[in-house]
Write a protein that holds these residues in place. Structure first.
Motif, mmCIF file in Angstrom:
data_model
loop_
_atom_site.group_PDB
_atom_site.id
_atom_site.type_symbol
_atom_site.label_atom_id
_atom_site.label_comp_id
_atom_site.label_asym_id
_atom_site.label_seq_id
_atom_site.Cartn_x
_atom_site.Cartn_y
_atom_site.Cartn_z
ATOM 1 N N GLN A 203 43.567 44.737 42.171
ATOM 2 C CA GLN A 203 44.302 44.710 40.911
ATOM 3 C C GLN A 203 45.635 43.982 41.085
ATOM 4 O O GLN A 203 46.173 43.874 42.188
ATOM 5 C CB GLN A 203 44.548 46.130 40.398
ATOM 6 C CG GLN A 203 43.281 46.842 39.961
ATOM 7 C CD GLN A 203 43.568 48.227 39.397
ATOM 8 O OE1 GLN A 203 44.544 48.877 39.770
ATOM 9 N NE2 GLN A 203 42.708 48.685 38.499
ATOM 10 N N SER A 204 46.182 43.503 39.995
ATOM 11 C CA SER A 204 47.417 42.716 40.036
ATOM 12 C C SER A 204 48.649 43.595 39.844
ATOM 13 O O SER A 204 48.620 44.587 39.109
ATOM 14 C CB SER A 204 47.393 41.638 38.946
ATOM 15 O OG SER A 204 46.337 40.736 39.184
ATOM 16 N N ASP A 221 47.925 39.832 43.590
ATOM 17 C CA ASP A 221 46.716 40.656 43.642
ATOM 18 C C ASP A 221 46.743 41.488 44.915
ATOM 19 O O ASP A 221 46.882 40.947 46.023
ATOM 20 C CB ASP A 221 45.456 39.781 43.638
ATOM 21 C CG ASP A 221 45.274 39.036 42.323
ATOM 22 O OD1 ASP A 221 45.766 39.541 41.292
ATOM 23 O OD2 ASP A 221 44.658 37.955 42.336
#
Length: 363
Positions: A203-204, A221
């Motif tokens: 996930q960022s 990320d």
């Protein structure tokens, strides 16, 4: 044809001699292999009680804590930090004999190498991280003491370095100020770390960064770390602007676990009267600028070190209490410390004989 007289006994003697020689050689070979094996490097680390330093005392004839620009007061007794020494590691592995001796000694622990040194981490990176953690711990300890005394200060979170091959490499630079993560203010290093860990690997994460006079966003990320936790590969440090100078001198002691005792030492020097009342107190625990006390490793070895230093009271992080109760040495009283404020109140109660002193429970 008749056999010559006496040939059978002679053959038996020869056979017995051969068997004895074979057994002797086999025994020698086993012994030799055992000796060689005893000195072969093994991937374990021996943890033992390390140095103990009185935070209101001196190291090499220099005060552990020096304060300039603010009135200080005389102290008494001891508020000692405790440490864990280790043998081994990827760069200097111990031999099997050393590990065996450690397993037989109840005051030490022998643990797999990977519990101390992550397999994919460069030892130099780990050493740098420990140094930064100690600096962060000292600054957080000062901040916590000032927070307890209601003295204001300023703080920003800065980038120390990025890890090679990780998402932050080339995106963040040494000296960058991290102002916010995903829109939430970077109150301290732990707040930034927790914000990253709130994501899943892949996930960022969005960082609001100040570099010189420029302000911009960096989106990274996350990747999975050694224990599966998300990370971006950035080493951070809190930079504080305090209204006076606090210098902490403890030599080559590393890591964040002395935070609580640093805070108590600073607070003792900044307030009238001896906080301990002359008592020999030791303890451990990480510290947040807001005063929360966190758990540490090596509690059993640290308690042994405390007793050797003459301490009779040991301030213990709440999350370490159950483990500490299983290994507490004779003559050492465990006092639970949830926050710096709680620790101060407990020491006040021990000194005056009035008030509540929360004890550790087995759980």
């Amino acid at each position: 044809m008749a056999r010559p007289s006496g040939s059978a006994p002679a053959n038996k003697l020869i056979d017995m001699s051969r068997r004895a020689l074979t057994l002797l050689l086999a025994g020698f070979l086993v012994l030799a292999l055992g000796v060689v094996g005893a000195f072969r490097p093994v991937p374990y680390v021996v943890l033992s009680p390390g140095p103990t330093e009185n935070t209101i005392g001196e190291v090499d004839k220099k005060p552990v804590i020096s304060i300039k620009g603010r009135e200080t007061f005389p102290t008494d007794g001891a508020l000692s930090l405790v440490t864990v020494a280790y043998q081994g590691g990827p760069a200097a592995r111990i031999d099997l004999l050393t590990a065996l001796r450690g397993w037989l000694d109840p005051s030490v622990a022998v643990v797999p190498e990977e519990t101390i040194f992550a397999p994919d981490r460069d030892p130099k990176e780990v050493e740098e991280e420990n140094t930064v953690e100690m600096t962060n711990s000292q600054d957080s300890a000062t901040a916590a003491a000032l927070t307890e005394l209601k003295i204001s200060y300023d703080m920003v979170v800065t980038v120390v370095s990025t890890e090679k091959g990780k998402p932050a490499e080339g995106k963040l630079q040494k000296g960058d100020v991290i102002a916010a993560v995903d829109g939430k203010p970077a109150k301290d290093v732990n707040a930034v770390s927790d914000a990253v860990k709130a994501h899943k690997p892949g996930q960022s994460v969005r960082f609001n960064v100040t570099r010189g006079k420029e302000k911009f966003d960096v989106t990274l990320d996350t990747v999975a770390g050694p224990k599966g936790q998300p990370l971006v590969g950035v080493l951070m440090q809190a930079q504080y602007k305090f209204p006076f100078d606090v210098d902490i001198n403890v030599g080559d002691v590393g890591g964040p676990s002395a935070g609580l005792m640093f805070s108590l030492g600073i607070l003792d020097k900044l307030t009238p009267g001896a906080l301990t009342g002359g008592k020999q107190i030791a303890g451990t625990g990480t510290i947040q600028p807001t005063g929360e006390v966190g758990p540490i490793g090596g509690i059993a070895q640290k308690m042994v070190g405390a007793v050797k230093s003459g301490a009779t009271i040991f301030l213990t992080p709440a999350d370490n209490c159950a483990e500490a109760m299983k290994a507490v040495p004779d003559g050492l009283r465990l006092v639970r410390a949830d926050t710096l404020h709680d620790a101060v109140q407990s020491i006040d109660a021990l000194r005056t004989g009035k008030g509540n002193v929360p004890a550790c429970e087995a759980g």
